[in-house]
Design an enzyme around this catalytic site. Structure first.
Site, PDB file in Angstrom:
ATOM      1  N   SER A  76      13.300  41.502   4.924  1.00 23.77           N
ATOM      2  CA  SER A  76      11.912  41.122   5.161  1.00 23.77           C
ATOM      3  C   SER A  76      10.979  42.339   5.058  1.00 23.77           C
ATOM      4  O   SER A  76      10.925  42.989   4.017  1.00 23.77           O
ATOM      5  CB  SER A  76      11.806  40.430   6.529  1.00 23.77           C
ATOM      6  OG  SER A  76      10.555  39.829   6.693  1.00 23.77           O
ATOM      7  N   GLU A 113      11.803  29.682   1.033  1.00 25.74           N
ATOM      8  CA  GLU A 113      10.871  30.682   1.569  1.00 25.74           C
ATOM      9  C   GLU A 113       9.506  30.610   0.897  1.00 25.74           C
ATOM     10  O   GLU A 113       9.417  30.407  -0.311  1.00 25.74           O
ATOM     11  CB  GLU A 113      11.418  32.096   1.323  1.00 25.74           C
ATOM     12  CG  GLU A 113      12.698  32.430   2.011  1.00 25.74           C
ATOM     13  CD  GLU A 113      13.002  33.920   1.923  1.00 25.74           C
ATOM     14  OE1 GLU A 113      12.122  34.714   2.297  1.00 25.74           O
ATOM     15  OE2 GLU A 113      14.094  34.272   1.471  1.00 25.74           O
ATOM     16  N   HIS A 170      14.173  32.138   5.254  1.00 15.33           N
ATOM     17  CA  HIS A 170      13.918  33.575   5.336  1.00 15.33           C
ATOM     18  C   HIS A 170      14.998  34.291   6.158  1.00 15.33           C
ATOM     19  O   HIS A 170      15.220  33.972   7.326  1.00 15.33           O
ATOM     20  CB  HIS A 170      12.541  33.789   5.972  1.00 15.33           C
ATOM     21  CG  HIS A 170      12.047  35.197   5.935  1.00 15.33           C
ATOM     22  ND1 HIS A 170      11.771  35.854   4.757  1.00 15.33           N
ATOM     23  CD2 HIS A 170      11.761  36.070   6.927  1.00 15.33           C
ATOM     24  CE1 HIS A 170      11.326  37.067   5.030  1.00 15.33           C
ATOM     25  NE2 HIS A 170      11.324  37.222   6.337  1.00 15.33           N
TER      26      HIS A 170
END
Length: 297
Positions: free
Chosen positions: A147, A240, A270
């Site tokens: 991320s 996502e 995610h």
């Protein structure tokens, strides 16, 4: 997808959708909730933990029982640039260390909004330079991150390319957030499918990270020129809102002549790797991460 996986995914999606955002509880409480969630993800006790201090930065070696002595992975945790720590990501990082058969270094970089860009990135650069200074001549160093941590990893690579500095042997980007302008179509296309992220919250989070031009390639590293970069694996979930970031990055990397592997995982969300304790797809993705890093180190 089998019934068991479907049941587990439904439970995870329900939990993720019920989780408060930093807007609803404040940044401090949001961080605390992430730290508390780590209780459900205790790392394998066979992975040895060795604390280390790198200048002012707290770090920790995660060393599996069986590892290649000359293989190192530097792991940068996610958390939207505002949360996350060694503690919150220790289980995920331990699993990656084991899959890579490597010594893995995870660390606490400075978080926004107290420490805005480029403070967190400076910490990432400090840790990488420390690894180069201490292990660069004897070990093969790879990078990995999830991320925002994947965003910082790619920003580090962007800076290394600009400065013509030594590069890692390869890098792995897990569900990377690398365009902080949040302008790609998947933000809208997947808004009903993504149980974890929304465009509006991400845009506000980006502004906690910096008030500078978001197109800066050290802030949104998708905007960099990647000529000369070492091999990269990108793993992203089909559902996502950030999936276009990964697709566009893969196209840019290929156009620059880089070796790149893009994996889009069906039905995944995610950083599904975080739930590897419960989700077989998380364990499978981590194994692929390990195989990729071992291929180059």
């Amino acid at each position: 997808m089998n019934k068991r996986t479907s049941h587990i995914l439904s439970a995870i999606f329900k939990q993720l959708r019920s989780r408060p955002t930093y807007e609803s509880v404040g940044v401090d409480n949001y961080r605390l909730l992430l730290e508390k969630s780590a209780i459900a993800f205790k790392p394998d006790k066979s992975v040895n933990r060795v604390p280390v201090r790198i200048k002012t930065i707290d770090a920790e070696w995660l060393i599996p029982l069986h590892h290649h002595e000359n293989r190192i992975v530097m792991y940068t945790h996610g958390g939207g640039y505002i949360a996350g720590s060694i503690n919150s990501h220790r289980d995920l990082a331990s699993r990656i260390a084991t899959a890579c058969s490597a010594k893995l270094l995870i660390f606490n970089y400075r978080l926004a909004p107290e420490h805005t860009f480029p403070q967190g990135l400076k910490d990432v650069k400090t840790v990488y330079q420390w690894l180069l200074d201490n292990y660069g001549n004897t070990h093969k160093i790879s990078l990995a991150g999830d991320s925002a941590g994947a965003g910082l990893t790619l920003a580090l690579l962007s800076g290394l390319l600009m400065e013509k500095s030594p590069l890692p042997v390869c890098s792995v980007l897990i569900s990377p957030w690398i365009d902080l302008e949040c302008k790609n179509k998947s933000h809208i296309k997947n808004q009903e499918k993504d149980p974890m992220l929304t465009q509006s919250v991400l845009k506000k989070t980006a502004r906690l990270y910096t008030d500078q031009d978001l197109s800066n390639p050290l802030i949104s590293p998708i905007n960099n020129n990647f000529s000369g970069i070492t091999p990269i694996l990108i793993q992203a979930g089909e559902h996502e809102i950030l999936i276009d970031d990964s697709r566009i990055l893969a196209q840019k990397l290929k156009a620059s002549g880089a070796t790149v592997k893009l994996e889009i995982w069906e039905d995944m969300f995610h950083v599904w790797h975080y739930f590897a304790k419960y989700l077989s797809e998380g364990r499978q993705a981590i194994q692929k991460t390990g195989a990729f890093i071992q291929q180059y180190s």
